[in-house]
Design an enzyme around this catalytic site. Structure first.
Site, mmCIF file in Angstrom:
data_model
loop_
_atom_site.group_PDB
_atom_site.id
_atom_site.type_symbol
_atom_site.label_atom_id
_atom_site.label_comp_id
_atom_site.label_asym_id
_atom_site.label_seq_id
_atom_site.Cartn_x
_atom_site.Cartn_y
_atom_site.Cartn_z
ATOM 1 N N ASN A 52 -24.440 -6.473 -8.233
ATOM 2 C CA ASN A 52 -24.531 -5.503 -7.222
ATOM 3 C C ASN A 52 -25.920 -4.686 -7.730
ATOM 4 O O ASN A 52 -26.694 -4.273 -6.697
ATOM 5 C CB ASN A 52 -23.483 -4.324 -6.802
ATOM 6 C CG ASN A 52 -22.610 -5.069 -6.115
ATOM 7 O OD1 ASN A 52 -22.658 -6.097 -5.566
ATOM 8 N ND2 ASN A 52 -21.409 -4.472 -5.924
ATOM 9 N N CYS A 95 -20.379 -0.190 -1.748
ATOM 10 C CA CYS A 95 -20.291 -0.751 -2.954
ATOM 11 C C CYS A 95 -21.651 -0.333 -3.741
ATOM 12 O O CYS A 95 -21.829 0.147 -4.645
ATOM 13 C CB CYS A 95 -20.516 -2.140 -2.933
ATOM 14 S SG CYS A 95 -18.806 -2.477 -2.319
ATOM 15 N N ALA A 133 -36.875 -5.236 4.432
ATOM 16 C CA ALA A 133 -36.976 -3.703 4.121
ATOM 17 C C ALA A 133 -36.657 -2.796 5.216
ATOM 18 O O ALA A 133 -36.145 -3.349 6.377
ATOM 19 C CB ALA A 133 -38.642 -3.519 4.218
ATOM 20 N N THR A 152 -13.431 -2.957 -8.434
ATOM 21 C CA THR A 152 -14.655 -2.978 -9.224
ATOM 22 C C THR A 152 -14.451 -1.885 -10.427
ATOM 23 O O THR A 152 -14.365 -0.641 -10.077
ATOM 24 C CB THR A 152 -15.801 -2.513 -8.319
ATOM 25 O OG1 THR A 152 -16.052 -3.649 -7.465
ATOM 26 C CG2 THR A 152 -17.165 -2.793 -9.135
ATOM 27 N N LYS A 162 -20.031 -8.191 -12.166
ATOM 28 C CA LYS A 162 -19.943 -7.502 -10.800
ATOM 29 C C LYS A 162 -20.917 -6.313 -10.623
ATOM 30 O O LYS A 162 -21.612 -6.139 -9.791
ATOM 31 C CB LYS A 162 -18.357 -6.978 -10.610
ATOM 32 C CG LYS A 162 -18.139 -6.032 -9.420
ATOM 33 C CD LYS A 162 -18.375 -6.860 -7.985
ATOM 34 C CE LYS A 162 -18.632 -5.798 -6.901
ATOM 35 N NZ LYS A 162 -17.676 -6.078 -5.865
ATOM 36 N N ASP A 182 0.887 -1.234 0.024
ATOM 37 C CA ASP A 182 -0.068 -0.074 -0.099
ATOM 38 C C ASP A 182 1.010 1.243 0.111
ATOM 39 O O ASP A 182 1.817 1.192 0.837
ATOM 40 C CB ASP A 182 -1.033 0.170 1.323
ATOM 41 C CG ASP A 182 -2.226 0.799 1.229
ATOM 42 O OD1 ASP A 182 -3.227 0.331 1.095
ATOM 43 O OD2 ASP A 182 -1.953 2.178 0.857
ATOM 44 N N PHE A 195 -16.749 -10.444 -4.322
ATOM 45 C CA PHE A 195 -18.190 -10.318 -3.974
ATOM 46 C C PHE A 195 -18.387 -10.270 -2.467
ATOM 47 O O PHE A 195 -19.311 -10.352 -2.057
ATOM 48 C CB PHE A 195 -18.661 -11.426 -4.639
ATOM 49 C CG PHE A 195 -18.955 -11.478 -6.228
ATOM 50 C CD1 PHE A 195 -20.060 -10.450 -6.756
ATOM 51 C CD2 PHE A 195 -18.124 -12.008 -6.812
ATOM 52 C CE1 PHE A 195 -19.971 -10.500 -8.097
ATOM 53 C CE2 PHE A 195 -18.112 -11.799 -8.539
ATOM 54 C CZ PHE A 195 -19.074 -11.153 -9.090
ATOM 55 N N LEU A 196 -17.368 -10.166 -1.818
ATOM 56 C CA LEU A 196 -17.376 -10.457 -0.152
ATOM 57 C C LEU A 196 -18.046 -9.040 0.159
ATOM 58 O O LEU A 196 -18.333 -7.888 -0.125
ATOM 59 C CB LEU A 196 -16.131 -10.374 0.463
ATOM 60 C CG LEU A 196 -14.762 -9.487 0.138
ATOM 61 C CD1 LEU A 196 -15.181 -8.261 1.047
ATOM 62 C CD2 LEU A 196 -13.473 -9.950 0.307
ATOM 63 N N THR A 218 -11.895 2.434 -6.279
ATOM 64 C CA THR A 218 -12.550 2.916 -7.598
ATOM 65 C C THR A 218 -13.563 3.679 -7.058
ATOM 66 O O THR A 218 -14.696 3.595 -7.517
ATOM 67 C CB THR A 218 -12.812 1.948 -8.475
ATOM 68 O OG1 THR A 218 -13.630 1.029 -8.181
ATOM 69 C CG2 THR A 218 -11.620 1.435 -9.120
#
Ligand code: UDX
Length: 473
Positions: free
Chosen positions: A211, A263, A255, A122, A207, A30, A152-153, A86
């Site tokens: 979502n 995301c 709901a 993504t 992806k 990083d 997809f976590l 992103t």
């Protein structure tokens, strides 16, 4: 096998720790020195159940390290995962790929011939191709495979989601990347995951499509909830009934106050922006975005309306500011829209969250932060539940009520029973529940349950008649 991961955000860190847990040699890179030194000293910058313990074990074993330099870790890697953020660039909804491009530029110089790079970030369709061209320009002649490997976590269950993924999607441009991705994900297949190989474009599209679909499911059930409230229905029963149809499925039908997080809001915007750019605007996804944004404001208005003329100077206790439980993430959380709206109406807000208070400080101002839900309820005119933490479910409603000066409860996650709350004296408002709802008991019977019921009934009859005989005798 050596793995390098660029970016130690949610996806990068969880993937790195999990790959190390599976036995690979992992270097997490990083550019943020503070993050790296924090990780080196064993501090996990995010709250994620199970992550810290897994990380500690891998570091102690010696197959997980953190650094800020690309160099040798990248050139020795059999595969490099790109997992930089992103975020949304602007109101137009397009994602900001600048961090990803910078990472690719920094990476390019260190890549060895035959390297495989997998993009976990993504990204819009076509990005993989563009990144490959970018690398070819920087390193002409270098053989490199850029694969798409969307993640997809979910936050809050990230470790389990990674290790027990239903499917791992790999958009591969060639056999080499397919071989390497198969090798790194094989351990997951042994515990039931399926590896799906497709084109990079299909992987990128899946992806966003996944979502967007889940976000649409949530907005759909939220709108059904609105109708239930006015029509005398109960959204919990209706959602359970439609979810029993396996074409619909029971998940993502809770709901609530609208979806948030890092995301769904960003990915629905990005998908809608992509559809517009291709000249095929998605009326559905545009409507989901509008519906979700409007929902948060509408639910704030409901509280303001209930407090009526006493709004100015009223006090509201907000329970939960994280966008969902088991995370300290407040990005796009309903609380970030609802609390400022209440404050703008002159309402004082006292809030509690077991993990996300610190993260919320940057976004929310003039909130009185409390150590416990009971403290937050002190002298409040209304309680508003925005995150379904187990801690709140376990809170005694009587204790909560006894601390308040008012009696409103807006349970926007339906964690309490309306009947119990009303019995204690709350003026209770849930989501998708109508005070006029018929008192029908929701019950699902299968053959076994019917047989048991008949058997129990028979037992009761026998014991009654037995007793009758004794009394008569
Ligand atoms: C989501 C996707 O699920 C995951 O696959 C992807 O990789 C990242 O985005 P995440 O944002 O961590 O994961 O959380 P998720 O559990 O999906 O919830 C997202 C939002 O939807 C939350 O605000 C949650 O409260 C809301 N939600 C979810 C509902 O309102 N009702 C539901 O039934 C489910």
């Amino acid at each position: 096998m050596n793995i390098a991961i660029i970016g130690t955000g949610y996806v990068g860190l969880v993937s790195g720790v999990c790959f190390a847990g599976l036995g690979f040699n992992v270097t997490c890179i990083d550019i943020n020195e503070i993050t790296v030194s924090s990780l080196k000293s064993g501090r996990v910058p995010i709250f994620e159940p199970g992550l810290s313990a897994l990380m500690e074990r891998a570091v102690t074993r010696g197959n997980l390290t953190f650094q800020s330099a690309y160099g040798a870790a990248v050139s020795n890697a059999d595969i490099v995962f790109l997992a930089v953020g992103t975020p949304m660039k602007d109101q137009a909804g397009e994602p900001d790929l600048s961090a990803l491009c910078k990472a690719v530029d920094a990476l390019a110089g260190a890549l060895r011939d035959g390297a495989v790079v997998a993009v976990k970030s993504t990204v819009p369709v076509g990005t993989n191709e563009a990144l490959a061209a970018r690398i070819r320009k920087l390193r002409p002649g270098l053989r490199v495979s850029i694969a798409s490997n969307p993640e997809f976590l979910r936050e809050g269950s990230a470790v389990a989601d990674f290790l027990h993924a239903e499917r791992v999607v790999c958009g591969v441009p060639d056999d080499r990347s397919k071989r390497v991705l198969t090798a790194v994900y094989q351990p997951l297949c042994e515990s039931g995951s399926k590896l799906v190989f497709t084109s990079p474009k299909n992987a990128e599209l899946s992806k966003y499509a996944a979502n967007a679909f889940l976000a649409m499911k949530i907005s759909f059930i939220n709108e059904v909830a609105d109708v239930c409230e006015l029509a005398g229905g109960d959204i919990t029963d209706v959602a359970a009934i439609i979810g029993m149809d396996n074409r619909i499925g029971p998940k993502f039908l809770e709901a609530g106050p609208g979806f948030g997080g890092s995301c769904f809001p960003k990915d629905t915007e990005a998908f809608a922006a992509a559809a517009r750019a291709y000249g095929v605007p998605s009326a559905l996804i545009e409507a989901v975005i509008t519906s979700n944004n409007a929902r948060k404001l509408k639910l704030a208005d409901r509280i303001i309306a209930a407090l009526g003329a006493d709004c100015e100077g009223a006090c509201v206790a907000v329970l939960g500011v994280a966008f969902k439980p088991d995370t300290d993430d407040v990005r796009d959380a309903p609380a970030l829209t609802i609390i400022p709206k209440l404050q703008a109406a002159g309402i004082r807000v006292q809030a509690h969250d077991p993990e996300a208070g610190q993260a919320a400080l940057r976004h929310l101002h003039d909130v009185v932060w409390c150590d416990t839900p009971l403290d937050a309820a002190q002298d409040a005119d209304a309680i508003v539940v925005l995150t379904e933490w187990d801690l709140y479910r376990a809170t005694d409603l009587k204790d909560l009520k006894s601390r308040m000066r008012g009696r409103f409860m807006f349970d926007y996650r339906n964690i309490f029973s309306a009947a119990s709350a009303c019995a204690i004296g709350f003026d209770y408002t849930g989501i998708g529940l109508s005070p006029q709802a018929d008192d029908a008991v929701f019950e699902v019977l299968d053959a076994e349950a019917i047989a048991k019921r008949d058997h129990d009934a028979l037992d009761r009859t026998c014991s009654i008649s037995g007793q009758d005989l004794v009394e008569a005798g």
